[in-house]
Scaffold this active site. Structure first.
Site, PDB file in Angstrom:
ATOM      1  N   HIS A  21      30.416  -0.985  13.327  1.00  0.00           N
ATOM      2  CA  HIS A  21      30.131  -2.240  13.270  1.00  0.00           C
ATOM      3  C   HIS A  21      30.728  -3.088  11.924  1.00  0.00           C
ATOM      4  CE1 HIS A  21      26.703  -1.766  16.053  1.00  0.00           C
ATOM      5  NE2 HIS A  21      27.252  -2.164  16.651  1.00  0.00           N
ATOM      6  N   LYS A  45      16.753  -4.313  25.649  1.00  0.00           N
ATOM      7  CA  LYS A  45      17.066  -3.048  25.031  1.00  0.00           C
ATOM      8  C   LYS A  45      15.828  -2.317  24.102  1.00  0.00           C
ATOM      9  CE  LYS A  45      22.066  -2.417  24.090  1.00  0.00           C
ATOM     10  NZ  LYS A  45      22.874  -2.200  23.280  1.00  0.00           N
ATOM     11  N   ARG A  98      35.448   0.820  21.549  1.00  0.00           N
ATOM     12  CA  ARG A  98      35.339   2.032  21.168  1.00  0.00           C
ATOM     13  C   ARG A  98      36.441   3.257  22.128  1.00  0.00           C
ATOM     14  NH1 ARG A  98      29.513   2.804  20.760  1.00  0.00           N
ATOM     15  NH2 ARG A  98      29.841   1.617  22.482  1.00  0.00           N
ATOM     16  N   SER A 136      24.614   2.921  18.114  1.00  0.00           N
ATOM     17  CA  SER A 136      23.345   2.639  17.453  1.00  0.00           C
ATOM     18  C   SER A 136      22.022   3.672  18.070  1.00  0.00           C
ATOM     19  CB  SER A 136      22.929   1.343  17.585  1.00  0.00           C
ATOM     20  OG  SER A 136      23.849   0.673  16.957  1.00  0.00           O
TER      21      SER A 136
HETATM   22  N1  COA Z   1      31.020   1.010  16.484  1.00  0.00           N
HETATM   23  C1  COA Z   1      30.100   1.548  16.671  1.00  0.00           C
HETATM   24  N2  COA Z   1      29.049   1.238  17.747  1.00  0.00           N
HETATM   25  C2  COA Z   1      29.388   0.208  18.226  1.00  0.00           C
HETATM   26  C3  COA Z   1      30.705  -0.708  17.926  1.00  0.00           C
HETATM   27  C4  COA Z   1      31.390  -0.245  17.047  1.00  0.00           C
HETATM   28  N3  COA Z   1      32.549  -1.123  16.650  1.00  0.00           N
HETATM   29  N4  COA Z   1      30.494  -1.543  18.782  1.00  0.00           N
HETATM   30  C5  COA Z   1      29.744  -1.422  19.715  1.00  0.00           C
HETATM   31  N5  COA Z   1      28.701  -0.490  19.447  1.00  0.00           N
HETATM   32  C6  COA Z   1      27.665   0.147  19.923  1.00  0.00           C
HETATM   33  C7  COA Z   1      26.301  -0.421  19.636  1.00  0.00           C
HETATM   34  O1  COA Z   1      25.637   0.174  18.690  1.00  0.00           O
HETATM   35  C8  COA Z   1      25.557  -0.331  20.759  1.00  0.00           C
HETATM   36  O2  COA Z   1      25.158   0.888  20.967  1.00  0.00           O
HETATM   37  P1  COA Z   1      23.729   1.336  22.014  1.00  0.00           P
HETATM   38  O3  COA Z   1      23.976   0.754  23.227  1.00  0.00           O
HETATM   39  O4  COA Z   1      23.646   2.745  21.866  1.00  0.00           O
HETATM   40  O5  COA Z   1      22.452   0.200  21.127  1.00  0.00           O
HETATM   41  C9  COA Z   1      26.742  -0.313  22.059  1.00  0.00           C
HETATM   42  O6  COA Z   1      27.824  -0.141  21.465  1.00  0.00           O
HETATM   43  C10 COA Z   1      26.603  -1.730  22.462  1.00  0.00           C
HETATM   44  O7  COA Z   1      26.162  -2.639  21.761  1.00  0.00           O
HETATM   45  P2  COA Z   1      26.701  -4.052  21.116  1.00  0.00           P
HETATM   46  O8  COA Z   1      28.051  -4.232  20.564  1.00  0.00           O
HETATM   47  O9  COA Z   1      25.652  -4.551  19.964  1.00  0.00           O
HETATM   48  O10 COA Z   1      26.514  -4.979  22.322  1.00  0.00           O
HETATM   49  P3  COA Z   1      25.203  -5.185  22.985  1.00  0.00           P
HETATM   50  O11 COA Z   1      25.683  -4.595  24.475  1.00  0.00           O
HETATM   51  O12 COA Z   1      24.099  -4.692  22.629  1.00  0.00           O
HETATM   52  O13 COA Z   1      25.155  -6.648  22.836  1.00  0.00           O
HETATM   53  C11 COA Z   1      25.578  -8.951  23.888  1.00  0.00           C
HETATM   54  C12 COA Z   1      25.969  -7.587  23.827  1.00  0.00           C
HETATM   55  C13 COA Z   1      24.344  -9.400  22.921  1.00  0.00           C
HETATM   56  C14 COA Z   1      26.743  -9.596  23.154  1.00  0.00           C
HETATM   57  C15 COA Z   1      25.533  -9.492  24.965  1.00  0.00           C
HETATM   58  O14 COA Z   1      24.316  -8.814  25.666  1.00  0.00           O
HETATM   59  C16 COA Z   1      25.270 -11.092  25.218  1.00  0.00           C
HETATM   60  O15 COA Z   1      26.359 -11.976  25.003  1.00  0.00           O
HETATM   61  N6  COA Z   1      23.962 -11.645  25.270  1.00  0.00           N
HETATM   62  C17 COA Z   1      23.471 -13.009  25.469  1.00  0.00           C
HETATM   63  C18 COA Z   1      23.134 -13.448  26.814  1.00  0.00           C
HETATM   64  C19 COA Z   1      24.415 -13.684  27.664  1.00  0.00           C
HETATM   65  O16 COA Z   1      25.249 -14.595  27.173  1.00  0.00           O
HETATM   66  N7  COA Z   1      24.744 -12.883  28.526  1.00  0.00           N
HETATM   67  C20 COA Z   1      25.724 -12.990  29.464  1.00  0.00           C
HETATM   68  C21 COA Z   1      26.875 -12.549  29.057  1.00  0.00           C
HETATM   69  S1  COA Z   1      28.208 -12.819  30.146  1.00  0.00           S
END
Ligand code: COA
Length: 167
Positions: A21, A45, A98, A136
Site C-alpha cells: 500500500h 471483512k 498486484r 493484509s
Molecule cells: N499491496 C499489497 N496488498 C494490497 C495492495 C498492494 N498494493 N493492494 C491491495 N492489497 C491487498 C489488501 O491488503 C487486501 O488484502 P486482504 O484481502 O488480505 O485484506 C486486498 O488486497 C484487497 O484490499 P484493499 O485494496 O484494501 O481493498 P478492499 O477490497 O479491502 O477494499 C473497497 C475495497 C473499500 C475500496 C471497496 O469495498 C469499496 O469501495 N467499499 C465502499 C462501498 C462501495 O462503494 N461499494 C461498491 C463498489 S462498486
C-alpha cells in the site's frame, strides 16, 4: 496555483497497511496534488484493527513519507466509494494491481463506479514486483502463527500488529 487541482482517493480496508500500500501511495503522490487515503469501515471483512486504529496507523506512517508538493490526508469513510469521492472533490480513484487475480474484482468495481459517476476515473497503478504477493490477510496469519512480518509491513504497523496478536 493555476488550473484545477487534481484530487485522488486511494480507498481500501488497510487492515493493516502493508509495504505494498505504501508503495502505491508513493507512486500516486507523483501524479496528483492531493491524495485522500480513504479507510473503509468494511465490517464484512471483520477487520482486526478498528477503523479508528487503521486511520491513525496510516496517518502516523504517511507522516514520514516524501510526498513532494502533494498533500496527503487520511479519512475514514462508511458510504459508497463514489459518494465519498464526490464529498472530497476527487476525480480519480487510485487502485493498486498486484496479480492477474486482482483483475476481475477490480474490473467489476471500476465498471460499477463508472456507471455511478462518469466524472470519476479509476486509475490502476502496478505494485512493485517485490510487493506482488503481499496481502493484509497473509501478513496477519503469519504474525498470528509467530512468523516474521518485518519485510512486508512498515515497522510501526509491525509493532501494532504484534501488540494485537500477542494480546
Ligand atoms: N499491496 C499489497 N496488498 C494490497 C495492495 C498492494 N498494493 N493492494 C491491495 N492489497 C491487498 C489488501 O491488503 C487486501 O488484502 P486482504 O484481502 O488480505 O485484506 C486486498 O488486497 C484487497 O484490499 P484493499 O485494496 O484494501 O481493498 P478492499 O477490497 O479491502 O477494499 C473497497 C475495497 C473499500 C475500496 C471497496 O469495498 C469499496 O469501495 N467499499 C465502499 C462501498 C462501495 O462503494 N461499494 C461498491 C463498489 S462498486
Amino acid at each position: 496555483m493555476t488550473g484545477r487541482r487534481k484530487v485522488a482517493i486511494y480507498p481500501g480496508t488497510f487492515d493493516p497497511i502493508t509495504n505494498g500500500h505504501v508503495d502505491i501511495v508513493s507512486r500516486a503522490v507523483k501524479l496528483v496534488d492531493r491524495l485522500v487515503i480513504g479507510v473503509a469501515r468494511n465490517s464484512a471483512k471483520n477487520p482486526l484493527f478498528s477503523q479508528e486504529e487503521r486511520t491513525q496507523l496510516i496517518t502516523d506512517i504517511v507522516a514520514g513519507l516524501e510526498t513532494g508538493t502533494a498533500e496527503i490526508e487520511v479519512v475514514p469513510f462508511q458510504k459508497l466509494l463514489i459518494h465519498f469521492a464526490e464529498d472530497v472533490g476527487a476525480s480519480i480513484i487510485i487502485r493498486g494491481l498486484r496479480a492477474v487475480s486482482d483483475f476481475e474484482y477490480e474490473f467489476q468495481m471500476a465498471g460499477m463506479n463508472d456507471r455511478l459517476n462518469k466524472g470519476v476515473e479509476t486509475v490502476f497503478l502496478m505494485a512493485d514486483a517485490a510487493h506482488q504477493p503481499i496481502s493484509s490477510s497473509l501478513v496477519k496469519e503469519i504474525a498470528r502463527l509467530g512468523g516474521n512480518v518485518a519485510d512486508f509491513i512498515p515497522p510501526l504497523a509491525e509493532q501494532r500488529l504484534l501488540e494485537k496478536v500477542t494480546g
